[in-house]
Design an enzyme around this catalytic site. Structure first.
Site, PDB file in Angstrom:
ATOM      1  CB  SER A 184       9.575   4.327   1.933  1.00 25.41           C
ATOM      2  OG  SER A 184       8.451   3.731   1.330  1.00 25.41           O
ATOM      3  CE  LYS A 231       8.406  -0.380   0.547  1.00 26.19           C
ATOM      4  NZ  LYS A 231       8.675   0.248   1.552  1.00 26.19           N
TER       5      LYS A 231
END
Lengths: 149, 425
Positions: free
Chosen positions: A69, A106
């Site tokens: 991701s 993230k």
């Protein structure tokens, strides 16, 4: 009379007792013969990647990435991240966040309402708005990625 | 200026180490087991609250732990050692003077800190927690003994938020009165029993005792403790805290060892370790002791324990020399027909490698140079590429006698293959 050869360790054979008296070098240092190296005056330590990657060894940890991701931030599955816990995380940092007991990597952001949002760097994934009641903490700031080619 | 000692102590250190990389355990009870998973040697606050006693045998409490959802770990010294070093390095930034007291405790000199000692201590505590993930408590006092007491108070009292300054406390008597005499640093169990029989129950009672009585009954150590409680520092900063007098490597076996071959491997392994420790502190040793013992707590089994000593001359740092001495001692000590539980190797007669006396009659310092270089190379390789990359064949390849560690957590900070995993998903 017998004397032991007290050499400098460069002559292993001569460490056995020998019959003739010999001059000993009692100070255990070695004297090298031959020309001095012209580079001697310019000796520097070789480059050490630790110096480049690790600012504070006490607060720096290495972690392994799984998943894709963050691929558009150059962080691939299987890469190593260098994480510094002493950095104060600010919006825009790539962070190791801990959500409900799991470590996530993230990009940190804040919504207009002031809520913490964890952004992926891959259009296939959705941003994660962290609800205020979630079990959430910021574990550290990723400062380098090490990717093997 | 008068000294101000800070005792910094990591909270439930081993359990806290396990939590750094397991945030899911943050509010769950955690316990850590001793070598071979025998006893409980560390408990998180939640585990203490469950009433699990320190040192309790694991097998007795297994079901209770499971019922209460307690996370159980074998000891992971690679991890604890790394985190301890990090904590100590951070602490070193907060004081010009520091003495590491144990794997999880250090004394710091904090007098004359700008902004006051307590504020400094709070900043220190926050920094250690943020940088390393380990929570610590800080006790401040004008002597080491008072700093210890302050630290305990800081741990027990929620409202202290991890820091307590006994020197600036409004009612120090109350604090001393809350401290049982048997918990005072430096008062052994025997003396504590005697004091209690004498009506002395708390640190405050003890502080108010007659110093002559204390000196007569408890010797000069007891007197020092008394004076320290009165704020007179007797244990200052050691001038040379460095060198130990002997070093030891020993450990219980994972399962009983009966045959000589396995025992030989184990002793060789300890010899190797202890020689490595010796070199790390820059020493040479002139005595080797080996001991073996059966399990004293296994009634009905034949019991045997013995030890032997050999002098090594000249003093050495050379693993093969230590190994040779240890193995020939073992040949004399070992008896067939016993189930051995433990063995160990100790080195004594330590001197600094630099600056030791050389004798004209001693054989060849050249040998020493060469041995020293060889061992340095071996240590360098093992340091760089991981423990046991290069080792002596005598210490065995299979090592069936090694520790039982069925629940060890990954070596998160010292093995590439065991790093923590973060999910990008």
């Amino acid at each position: 009379m017998m004397l032991f050869f007290a050499g400098c360790g460069l002559a292993p054979k001569a460490t056995r007792p020998i019959r003739e008296p010999v001059l000993c070098n009692l100070v255990g240092s070695c004297v090298a013969a031959g020309f001095p190296s012209p580079a001697d005056d310019y000796m520097e330590r070789p480059l050490d990647l630790n110096e480049h990657l690790v600012q504070r060894p006490e607060s720096t940890y290495f972690v392994r990435v799984t998943g894709d991701s963050m691929i558009e931030a150059g962080i691939h599955d299987g890469d190593l991240l260098v994480v510094d816990r002493s950095r104060t995380p600010v919006a825009g940092d790539v962070v190791i966040a801990c959500v409900d007991g799991e470590f996530l990597v993230k990009r940190l952001a804040r919504s207009a309402e002031g809520q913490v949002v964890l952004l992926p760097e891959n259009s296939g994934y959705a941003p994660l708005a962290v609800p205020p009641e979630a079990d959430f903490s910021l574990w550290g700031v990723a400062v380098h990625v090490i990717h093997s080619l | 200026m008068a000294s101000l000692f800070a005792l910094v102590d990591c909270n439930s250190f081993y359990a806290s180490c396990e939590r750094v990389f397991r945030p899911d355990l943050q509010s769950r009870p955690v316990v850590v087991l001793s070598n071979n998973d025998g006893c409980i040697i560390a408990r998180s606050a939640e585990a203490k609250a469950l009433g699990i006693p320190m040192g309790a045998p694991y097998f007795k409490h297994r079901n209770m732990l499971r019922r209460n959802g307690v996370a159980v770990f074998s000891s992971n010294y690679a991890l604890y050692g790394d985190l301890s070093a990090r904590v100590m390095n951070v602490l070193g930034r907060f004081s010009p003077r520091m003495e590491v007291y144990s794997i999880d405790e250090a004394f710091l000199e904090l007098s004359g800190m700008p902004g006051g000692a307590e504020r400094h201590a709070r900043r220190l505590r926050a920094t250690v927690l943020r940088w390393t993930g380990i929570p610590v408590s800080v006790g401040l006092g004008s002597t080491r003994t008072l700093a210890k007491i302050a630290n305990r108070f800081a741990k027990q009292q929620e409202r202290c938020r991890g820091v307590f300054d006994l020197d600036n406390s409004l009612r120090p008597e109350l604090v001393l009165n809350s401290m049982p005499v048997r918990d005072i640093w430096g008062i052994g169990r025997r003396h504590a029993r005697r004091l209690e029989a004498h009506g002395v129950h708390t640190a405050l009672d003890f502080r108010n005792m007659d110093r002559n009585w204390v000196k007569r009954r408890m010797g000069v150590t007891g007197l020092h403790t008394l004076l320290e409680l009165r704020g007179i520092s007797c244990f200052g900063w050691e001038r040379n805290p460095g060198m130990r007098k002997s070093i030891l490597s020993s450990r219980s076996f994972g399962r009983p060892v009966e045959c000589f071959a396995q025992m030989r491997e184990a002793v060789a392994c300890h010899a190797e370790r202890v020689a490595e420790k010796l070199r790390r502190q820059g020493s040479v040793a002139s005595g080797v002791t080996v001991f073996v013992e059966t399990n004293r707590f296994a009634p009905g089994l034949p019991q045997y324990a013995n030890s032997g000593f050999a002098a090594v001359h000249p003093a050495t740092l050379h693993t093969p020399t230590v190994l040779g001495a240890a193995l020939s001692l073992l040949e004399r000590l070992f008896r067939e027909g016993y189930q051995y539980k433990k063995c160990g190797v100790m080195l004594s007669g330590l001197e600094q490698e630099q600056g030791r006396w050389l004798s004209l009659l001693d054989p060849v310092p050249g040998d020493h140079c060469e041995q020293s270089r060889l061992m340095r190379a071996v240590d360098g390789i093992n340091e760089r590429w991981g423990r046991d990359t290069v080792r002596f064949a005598a210490s065995g390849l299979e090592r069936v006698w090694t520790m039982r560690q069925d629940m060890r957590s990954p070596r998160y900070t010292s093995a590439w293959a065991e790093l923590p995993v973060v999910r990008a998903g």
